[in-house]
Design a protein around this motif. Structure first.
Motif, PDB file in Angstrom:
ATOM      1  N   PRO A   1       1.445   1.784 -27.027  1.00 19.26           N
ATOM      2  CA  PRO A   1       1.236   1.465 -25.837  1.00 19.26           C
ATOM      3  C   PRO A   1      -0.378   1.620 -25.163  1.00 19.26           C
ATOM      4  CG  PRO A   1       2.657   3.665 -26.234  1.00 19.26           C
ATOM      5  CD  PRO A   1       2.418   2.895 -27.391  1.00 19.26           C
ATOM      6  N   VAL A   2      -1.199   1.218 -25.994  1.00 20.08           N
ATOM      7  CA  VAL A   2      -2.759   1.425 -25.648  1.00 20.08           C
ATOM      8  C   VAL A   2      -2.881   0.718 -24.294  1.00 20.08           C
ATOM      9  CG1 VAL A   2      -4.734   1.025 -26.354  1.00 20.08           C
ATOM     10  CG2 VAL A   2      -3.001   1.353 -28.041  1.00 20.08           C
ATOM     11  N   THR A   3      -3.492   1.521 -23.335  1.00 23.27           N
ATOM     12  CA  THR A   3      -3.828   1.118 -21.886  1.00 23.27           C
ATOM     13  C   THR A   3      -5.113   0.858 -21.842  1.00 23.27           C
ATOM     14  OG1 THR A   3      -3.920   3.343 -21.425  1.00 23.27           O
ATOM     15  CG2 THR A   3      -1.946   2.482 -21.025  1.00 23.27           C
ATOM     16  N   ARG A   4      -6.122   1.596 -22.600  1.00 23.27           N
ATOM     17  CA  ARG A   4      -7.652   1.002 -22.524  1.00 23.27           C
ATOM     18  C   ARG A   4      -8.405   1.549 -23.615  1.00 23.27           C
ATOM     19  NH1 ARG A   4     -10.739   4.998 -18.531  1.00 23.27           N
ATOM     20  NH2 ARG A   4      -9.703   6.824 -18.805  1.00 23.27           N
ATOM     21  N   VAL A   5      -9.475   1.191 -24.160  1.00 21.98           N
ATOM     22  CA  VAL A   5     -10.469   1.352 -25.350  1.00 21.98           C
ATOM     23  C   VAL A   5     -11.484   1.575 -24.580  1.00 21.98           C
ATOM     24  CG1 VAL A   5     -11.162   0.761 -27.423  1.00 21.98           C
ATOM     25  CG2 VAL A   5      -8.892  -0.037 -26.905  1.00 21.98           C
ATOM     26  N   LEU A   6     -12.178   2.623 -25.176  1.00 21.62           N
ATOM     27  CA  LEU A   6     -13.506   3.211 -24.906  1.00 21.62           C
ATOM     28  C   LEU A   6     -14.366   3.355 -25.979  1.00 21.62           C
ATOM     29  CD1 LEU A   6     -12.819   6.461 -22.478  1.00 21.62           C
ATOM     30  CD2 LEU A   6     -12.850   4.110 -21.953  1.00 21.62           C
ATOM     31  N   VAL A   7     -15.618   2.408 -25.800  1.00 23.24           N
ATOM     32  CA  VAL A   7     -16.240   1.940 -27.141  1.00 23.24           C
ATOM     33  C   VAL A   7     -17.583   2.418 -26.525  1.00 23.24           C
ATOM     34  CG1 VAL A   7     -17.255   0.155 -28.457  1.00 23.24           C
ATOM     35  CG2 VAL A   7     -14.772   0.069 -27.498  1.00 23.24           C
ATOM     36  N   SER A   8     -18.300   3.247 -27.494  1.00 26.64           N
ATOM     37  CA  SER A   8     -19.757   3.493 -27.470  1.00 26.64           C
ATOM     38  C   SER A   8     -20.766   2.448 -27.466  1.00 26.64           C
ATOM     39  CB  SER A   8     -20.049   4.766 -28.412  1.00 26.64           C
ATOM     40  OG  SER A   8     -21.436   4.676 -28.544  1.00 26.64           O
TER      41      SER A   8
ATOM     42  N   PRO B   1     -15.389  -3.329 -37.686  1.00 26.57           N
ATOM     43  CA  PRO B   1     -14.151  -2.501 -37.183  1.00 26.57           C
ATOM     44  C   PRO B   1     -14.224  -2.526 -35.648  1.00 26.57           C
ATOM     45  CG  PRO B   1     -15.139  -1.432 -39.330  1.00 26.57           C
ATOM     46  CD  PRO B   1     -16.229  -2.489 -38.731  1.00 26.57           C
ATOM     47  N   ILE B   2     -15.334  -2.308 -35.139  1.00 26.27           N
ATOM     48  CA  ILE B   2     -15.542  -2.309 -33.725  1.00 26.27           C
ATOM     49  C   ILE B   2     -15.180  -3.869 -33.215  1.00 26.27           C
ATOM     50  CG2 ILE B   2     -17.036  -1.927 -31.785  1.00 26.27           C
ATOM     51  CD1 ILE B   2     -16.045   0.639 -32.909  1.00 26.27           C
ATOM     52  N   ASP B   3     -15.775  -4.663 -33.766  1.00 23.71           N
ATOM     53  CA  ASP B   3     -15.649  -6.161 -33.326  1.00 23.71           C
ATOM     54  C   ASP B   3     -13.971  -6.480 -33.314  1.00 23.71           C
ATOM     55  OD1 ASP B   3     -18.302  -6.158 -32.924  1.00 23.71           O
ATOM     56  OD2 ASP B   3     -18.617  -7.303 -34.583  1.00 23.71           O
ATOM     57  N   GLU B   4     -13.438  -5.969 -34.256  1.00 23.72           N
ATOM     58  CA  GLU B   4     -11.976  -6.447 -34.433  1.00 23.72           C
ATOM     59  C   GLU B   4     -11.117  -5.543 -33.386  1.00 23.72           C
ATOM     60  OE1 GLU B   4      -8.614  -6.486 -37.759  1.00 23.72           O
ATOM     61  OE2 GLU B   4     -10.364  -5.597 -38.293  1.00 23.72           O
ATOM     62  N   ILE B   5     -11.657  -4.353 -33.153  1.00 26.17           N
ATOM     63  CA  ILE B   5     -10.785  -3.426 -32.306  1.00 26.17           C
ATOM     64  C   ILE B   5     -10.891  -4.283 -30.742  1.00 26.17           C
ATOM     65  CG2 ILE B   5     -10.854  -1.506 -31.013  1.00 26.17           C
ATOM     66  CD1 ILE B   5     -11.488  -0.029 -33.886  1.00 26.17           C
ATOM     67  N   VAL B   6     -12.051  -4.507 -30.411  1.00 24.56           N
ATOM     68  CA  VAL B   6     -12.455  -5.343 -29.328  1.00 24.56           C
ATOM     69  C   VAL B   6     -11.485  -6.565 -29.131  1.00 24.56           C
ATOM     70  CG1 VAL B   6     -14.219  -6.226 -27.549  1.00 24.56           C
ATOM     71  CG2 VAL B   6     -14.616  -3.962 -28.843  1.00 24.56           C
TER      72      VAL B   6
ATOM     73  N   GLY C   1      -7.450  -3.084 -21.407  1.00 25.72           N
ATOM     74  CA  GLY C   1      -9.128  -3.017 -20.751  1.00 25.72           C
ATOM     75  C   GLY C   1      -9.915  -2.556 -21.985  1.00 25.72           C
ATOM     76  N   VAL C   2     -11.143  -2.899 -22.188  1.00 23.27           N
ATOM     77  CA  VAL C   2     -12.136  -2.291 -22.852  1.00 23.27           C
ATOM     78  C   VAL C   2     -13.189  -1.994 -22.088  1.00 23.27           C
ATOM     79  CG1 VAL C   2     -13.591  -2.806 -24.866  1.00 23.27           C
ATOM     80  CG2 VAL C   2     -11.546  -3.830 -25.025  1.00 23.27           C
ATOM     81  N   GLU C   3     -13.948  -0.541 -22.209  1.00 19.14           N
ATOM     82  CA  GLU C   3     -15.021  -0.166 -21.402  1.00 19.14           C
ATOM     83  C   GLU C   3     -15.938   0.086 -22.424  1.00 19.14           C
ATOM     84  OE1 GLU C   3     -13.795   2.882 -18.534  1.00 19.14           O
ATOM     85  OE2 GLU C   3     -11.826   2.059 -18.565  1.00 19.14           O
ATOM     86  N   LEU C   4     -17.295  -0.301 -22.293  1.00 17.24           N
ATOM     87  CA  LEU C   4     -18.287   0.083 -22.918  1.00 17.24           C
ATOM     88  C   LEU C   4     -18.952   1.538 -22.205  1.00 17.24           C
ATOM     89  CD1 LEU C   4     -20.384  -3.181 -23.688  1.00 17.24           C
ATOM     90  CD2 LEU C   4     -18.769  -1.797 -25.113  1.00 17.24           C
TER      91      LEU C   4
END
Length: 82
Positions: A21-28, A35-40, A49-52
């Motif tokens: 149950p992931v609700t949002r991902v925070l990416v630096s 790996p980051i591109d795949e996660i996004v 939701g994805v937030e930079l």
């Protein structure tokens, strides 16, 4: 309600693949690579939701985040047999 956080590229990738149950991902903003591109991409496919964000925000949560952390809905544990 308290939210749970996980961090690290592999842990978040696996959480998204497993339907956690992931609700949002925070990416630096400085994070990059496959790996980051795949996660996004996985997060967006699941309408998560994805937030930079600035890396310092992630540093405040944990010291070893690999450029990404994810927020999960808390899981309710039920006791059986009581």
């Amino acid at each position: 309600m308290s939210w749970d956080w996980i961090y690290g590229r592999n842990a978040i990738r696996e959480a998204l693949l497993s339907g956690a149950p992931v609700t949002r991902v925070l990416v630096s903003r400085s994070a990059h690579g496959v790996p980051i591109d795949e996660i996004v991409a996985l997060a967006r496919e699941q309408n998560v939701g994805v937030e930079l964000v600035d890396r310092t925000l992630l540093d405040q949560r944990t010291g070893n985040h690999q450029g990404v952390i994810a927020e999960l809905r808390p899981i309710r544990l039920l006791e059986i047999g009581r």
